[in-house]
Enzyme design. Sequence first.
Site, short mmCIF file in Angstrom:
data_model
loop_
_atom_site.label_atom_id
_atom_site.label_comp_id
_atom_site.label_asym_id
_atom_site.label_seq_id
_atom_site.Cartn_x
_atom_site.Cartn_y
_atom_site.Cartn_z
N THR A 13 0.80 -1.22 0.00
CA THR A 13 0.00 0.00 0.00
C THR A 13 0.83 1.26 0.00
O THR A 13 2.03 1.23 0.25
CB THR A 13 -0.92 0.02 1.24
OG1 THR A 13 -1.91 1.00 1.02
CG2 THR A 13 -0.17 0.34 2.49
N GLY A 168 0.92 5.81 -7.58
CA GLY A 168 0.43 4.64 -8.30
C GLY A 168 0.98 4.51 -9.71
O GLY A 168 1.09 3.41 -10.25
N CYS A 171 5.03 3.44 -8.48
CA CYS A 171 5.28 2.28 -7.62
C CYS A 171 4.44 1.08 -8.07
O CYS A 171 3.21 1.18 -8.14
CB CYS A 171 4.94 2.64 -6.17
SG CYS A 171 5.10 1.27 -5.02
N THR A 174 1.44 -0.05 -5.78
CA THR A 174 0.41 0.94 -5.51
C THR A 174 -0.45 1.10 -6.75
O THR A 174 0.07 1.09 -7.86
CB THR A 174 1.07 2.30 -5.16
OG1 THR A 174 1.93 2.13 -4.04
CG2 THR A 174 0.04 3.36 -4.84
#
Length: 183
Positions: A13, A168, A171, A174
């Site tokens: 996360t 996002g 990564c 993510t």
Amino acid sequence: MDPSQNPNVFHATTIVCVRRGEHVAIAGDGQVTLGHTVMKGNARKVRRLGRDGQVLAGFAGAAADAFTLFELFEAKLEKHGQLQRAAVELAKDWRTERRLGKLEALLAVADKETSLIISGTGDVIEPEDGIIAIGSGGSYALSAARALMAHTELDARTIASEAIGIAGDICIYTNRNVVVEEL
């Protein structure tokens, strides 16, 4: 093993907390990754806690450990009724109870006045600039949030959401399925 090399730790996360003006927002992505496989894309890692939902919390780390921390923090919050006191009491327990010392998770928590990181070593950290970012995409989200704070008039909710989106894009742990809670 170095936690950065463990495929089951901290790769599930990204959480970001942004404070601007009278508002605070915590956002998290929805991706759950086990090893190198995406297991779920719509997990909810940001929640409202406490009486009347006046505390926001987001977690990063090993899922079972994070849920344990959520429960322990919520119990302290119900007992003490105040964010900083609950965080300090949880940190005290974390340092004295062996089972807690092994939990591999971080919490980002905030109320109307305060934002805190509760670390995996039992530390309680208050950011100097009102921005918290934790998890695998935390560095990207932190950079994005700081740039947006410095160069735009966007509100806390929008900055938090955009920071997760930017993380996002960079990564692999993510995604852009963003959940935001705001006070």
